[in-house]
Motif scaffolding. Structure first.
Motif, mmCIF file in Angstrom:
data_model
loop_
_atom_site.group_PDB
_atom_site.id
_atom_site.type_symbol
_atom_site.label_atom_id
_atom_site.label_comp_id
_atom_site.label_asym_id
_atom_site.label_seq_id
_atom_site.Cartn_x
_atom_site.Cartn_y
_atom_site.Cartn_z
ATOM 1 N N PRO A 170 0.806 -1.235 0.000
ATOM 2 C CA PRO A 170 0.000 0.000 0.000
ATOM 3 C C PRO A 170 0.830 1.271 0.000
ATOM 4 O O PRO A 170 0.340 2.330 -0.389
ATOM 5 N N ARG A 171 2.090 1.176 0.455
ATOM 6 C CA ARG A 171 2.919 2.374 0.521
ATOM 7 C C ARG A 171 3.609 2.678 -0.808
ATOM 8 O O ARG A 171 4.143 3.766 -0.984
ATOM 9 N N ALA A 172 3.611 1.712 -1.731
ATOM 10 C CA ALA A 172 4.298 1.898 -3.010
ATOM 11 C C ALA A 172 3.382 2.617 -3.998
ATOM 12 O O ALA A 172 2.172 2.757 -3.793
ATOM 13 N N SER A 173 3.958 3.049 -5.112
ATOM 14 C CA SER A 173 3.180 3.751 -6.135
ATOM 15 C C SER A 173 2.258 2.784 -6.859
ATOM 16 O O SER A 173 2.464 1.561 -6.846
ATOM 17 N N ASN A 179 2.915 -1.219 -7.946
ATOM 18 C CA ASN A 179 2.002 -2.313 -7.593
ATOM 19 C C ASN A 179 1.464 -3.015 -8.832
ATOM 20 O O ASN A 179 1.281 -4.236 -8.829
ATOM 21 N N ARG A 180 1.198 -2.252 -9.922
ATOM 22 C CA ARG A 180 0.739 -2.889 -11.161
ATOM 23 C C ARG A 180 1.835 -3.783 -11.740
ATOM 24 O O ARG A 180 1.572 -4.904 -12.179
ATOM 25 N N ASP A 181 3.067 -3.282 -11.739
ATOM 26 C CA ASP A 181 4.178 -4.086 -12.251
ATOM 27 C C ASP A 181 4.324 -5.380 -11.452
ATOM 28 O O ASP A 181 4.533 -6.460 -12.013
ATOM 29 N N LYS A 182 4.227 -5.249 -10.133
ATOM 30 C CA LYS A 182 4.356 -6.423 -9.271
ATOM 31 C C LYS A 182 3.231 -7.418 -9.550
ATOM 32 O O LYS A 182 3.471 -8.632 -9.635
ATOM 33 N N ALA A 183 2.005 -6.910 -9.728
ATOM 34 C CA ALA A 183 0.864 -7.794 -10.008
ATOM 35 C C ALA A 183 1.049 -8.531 -11.326
ATOM 36 O O ALA A 183 0.771 -9.736 -11.436
ATOM 37 N N VAL A 184 1.522 -7.818 -12.347
ATOM 38 C CA VAL A 184 1.729 -8.445 -13.655
ATOM 39 C C VAL A 184 2.789 -9.540 -13.566
ATOM 40 O O VAL A 184 2.617 -10.644 -14.107
ATOM 41 N N LEU A 185 3.885 -9.248 -12.880
ATOM 42 C CA LEU A 185 4.938 -10.251 -12.737
ATOM 43 C C LEU A 185 4.433 -11.485 -11.991
ATOM 44 O O LEU A 185 4.745 -12.624 -12.352
ATOM 45 N N GLU A 186 3.631 -11.259 -10.943
ATOM 46 C CA GLU A 186 3.099 -12.385 -10.174
ATOM 47 C C GLU A 186 2.068 -13.173 -10.976
ATOM 48 O O GLU A 186 1.993 -14.398 -10.878
ATOM 49 N N LEU A 187 1.251 -12.482 -11.776
ATOM 50 C CA LEU A 187 0.272 -13.183 -12.616
ATOM 51 C C LEU A 187 0.968 -14.006 -13.689
ATOM 52 O O LEU A 187 0.493 -15.088 -14.065
#
Length: 635
Positions: free
Chosen positions: A519-522, A526-534
């Motif tokens: 929640p503290r990140a931009s 967070n979108r980049d992290k979600a894409v990598l995890e997906l």
């Protein structure tokens, strides 16, 4: 009272200051950070450091910080002025500064006070007491760490001035820990820190190349050193974060053994350290060397021989486990060679002969995608109201009709809305694409409108429901609850595969509505992290994952500009990026760019913007009927 004495006096008032705020300092309380909505009390009072610390948001405040928060002051000079006003302190001219985020008791440009001479003087008096010997320490350990004695240490609490007979433990040339020698002293009157924030004790042990015990207090570390081990002390549970930052900068040369106190604070600090060390991929072990006592020093003083055996057993265990870990690591690393994967590759190819791809049900799209959707991550982008959800839902229905399972994670629309949209499309198809006869999703979900349907319309709806029933048991719709993240999606896929034995097509609507990883990140991070995890989800579960991503389009003259473009990380992670856009119609209505959507039917195109496995830049034309959520592919 001089400047240093005044600042020290104010810091001593923190306990009373908290109590006046109605805070019970004997247990965790709600975080005092205004930006932290603390629903589960996570802040503690550290008497030794004269600070409060939050284990969640990492806030670390002394009384000056709290005065600034409570009285809405940000200028250090104003904060100190308010503190002196509250405690009726009169001083001569003085200035205090706060470099970075830590208050210091020195004037601007003035170096920290050097306590070297005081430490030497205290060490020269250490023979006047047997305090350290009673705590199990030898003369060699006392001299090695320059432990000292202060016969008249003056401190202040909420009741006034007090004088201690105290042991002095240097932690640097500029800081030291004071221990009250009175065995009957209250818990809050046992330890003081001098010279600012207490540093990690004996950090050089981490670079010794030997296993190092991580403990809470300096006396605990000294107890382990006394029996021949290496040890580093946090000096306070609040020093967890500084410790982690230290080992990020100076990674330990040997293994770490977490052996903190056997109380609630010790357990919580151990769990926090373990979490951080795992994230840094630093090997560590949790071994309790103090049982049945609370901490290493108590164990040393109560049963020195048993404590020494426990420490040696821990070191032997560590050596054995290190050898096993190294052997396992060598075997595991060898498995990453291409040679070890040849047979798995051939077996996998054989297993996937008949399930290597999933046709979407759109002939031209399948042709462009070399048969359909393969294991991997597909991003479907487009502006609002272009039909991204309708297109993915239609593909989901067409895949389910072919006999395959589909998991739909709808983070915005309700399950009933998606079902109604599918039924609306079926009525459009069943009536031969006659828009004056087909039923809208809104009409289907509104009871008053259904009662007004003609017999033909009611029959059309009934037949569409019957068609939907034939494949609806292969569509699994999971509604978003505001906190759905990639982990929940991955867990749901795993559960589906376990319960059904089937590997489903996965659809996520949409990327922007996923719960943030941090929640503290931009938002972009967070979108980049979600894409990598997906992408990882698609790989681990060997299934296609289709993710909708909204583009914020802003009109500027005759052009349409993307207000949101995926980052390089997102583009690199996606196997295929599809963009749904209005079909270009030069000359129509005087426009040279994209046409505006028209009621009834919209002429759109699906452009293959990125394709890791095939051609890019190709476009497929569709007629989109938004009222009935139906796409008709061009010829």
């Amino acid at each position: 009272m001089n400047r240093e004495q005044a600042a020290d006096f104010v810091k001593e008032q923190l306990e009373a200051y908290l109590k006046r705020k109605g805070i019970d300092i004997s247990e965790p309380f709600a975080c005092l950070n205004p930006d932290h909505q603390d629903t589960d009390p996570s802040m503690i009072y550290d008497q030794a450091l004269r600070k409060v610390h939050c284990f969640i948001c990492k806030a670390n405040y002394d009384i000056f910080d709290l005065i600034g928060i409570d009285y809405h002051l940000s200028d250090p000079a104003e904060i100190f002025k308010k503190a002196y006003e509250l405690y009726r302190i009169k001083l001569q001219k003085m200035e205090m500064e706060r470099p970075g985020s830590k208050y210091v008791d020195t004037q601007a440009g003035e170096p920290p006070k050097d306590y070297t001479d005081y430490i030497k003087a205290a060490n020269a008096r250490v023979e006047e007491t047997d305090y350290f010997q009673q705590r199990g320490l030898s003369q060699a350990t006392i001299e090695r760490f320059l432990l000292g004695y202060e016969p008249a240490f003056t401190t202040r609490d909420s009741t006034g001035l007090r004088t201690w007979r105290a042991g002095i433990i240097p932690t640097s040339n500029f800081t030291y820990t004071v221990r009250n020698m009175d065995p009957h002293a209250p818990r809050t009157e046992r330890i003081r820190k001098r010279g600012g924030s207490s540093p990690i004790f004996n950090p050089q042990a981490l670079q010794s190349g030997k296993p190092v015990f991580i403990v809470e207090g300096e006396m605990d570390a000294l107890s382990l050193i006394e029996v021949g081990a290496e040890a580093t002390a946090l000096a306070s549970p609040a020093n967890t974060e500084p410790f982690i930052e230290h080992i990020k900068k100076y990674p330990p040369d040997g293994g770490l053994i977490l052996s903190l106190d056997n109380d609630q604070n010790g357990q919580e600090t151990t769990a926090k350290l373990a979490q951080e060390l795992k994230a840094l991929d630093i090997p560590f072990y949790e071994i309790n060397i103090s049982e049945p006592y609370n901490d290493p020093n108590e164990a040393l003083t109560e049963d020195r021989e048993a404590f020494a055996r426990a420490v040696q057993n821990a070191l032997n265990t560590l050596t054995t486990q290190e050898e096993q870990y190294q052997e396992m690591s060598r075997e595991e690393y060898q498995q990453t060679s291409a040679a070890s994967s040849i047979q798995d590759f051939m077996d996998g190819v054989g297993e996937r002969v008949n399930t290597s791809f999933i046709p979407t049900g759109f002939e031209r799209l399948d042709m462009v995608l070399d048969g359909g959707l393969y294991e991997g991550l597909y991003l479907l982008e487009g502006g609002s109201s272009l039909g991204k959800t309708a297109l993915t839902l239609q593909i989901a229905d067409q895949v389910a009709r072919s006999g395959l399972d589909v998991l739909v994670f709808s983070l915005g629309a309700a399950r009933t809305e998606l079902i109604a949209r599918s039924l609306s499309r079926l009525t459009f198809i069943h009536c031969g694409a006659q828009s004056d006869q087909a039923l809208t999703a809104r009409g289907i979900t509104t009871r008053s409108r259904r009662h007004e349907y003609s017999p033909d319309e009611q029959e059309l709806l009934a037949s569409s429901i019957e068609t939907y029933r034939q494949y609806a048991d292969r569509i699994y719709i999971h509604e978003g609850r505001g906190d759905w993240g990639v982990q929940q999606i991955a867990a749901t896929i795993t559960r589906h595969q376990r319960l059904t034995g089937n590997s489903p097509l996965v659809m996520v609507d949409c990327l922007q509505l996923l719960a943030p990883h941090d929640p503290r990140a931009s938002d972009q991070h967070n979108r980049d992290k979600a894409v990598l995890e997906l992408k990882r989800v698609s790989r681990d579960h060997k299934t296609p994952v289709v993710v909708i991503s909204s583009l914020d389009r802003q009109n500027s003259g005759n052009q349409v500009k993307d207000g949101l473009q995926e980052s390089r990380a997102t583009a690199a992670a996606a196997d295929v990026i599809l963009e749904l856009q209005v079909r270009e119609t030069p000359g129509q209505d005087g426009l040279e760019g994209n046409a505006v959507l028209k009621p009834g039917v919209s002429r759109v195109e699906l452009r293959i913007r990125e394709n890791r496995w095939g051609a890019t830049g190709l476009s497929i034309e569709y007629d989109y009927y938004p009222l009935f959520n139906c796409f008709v592919e061009g010829k």
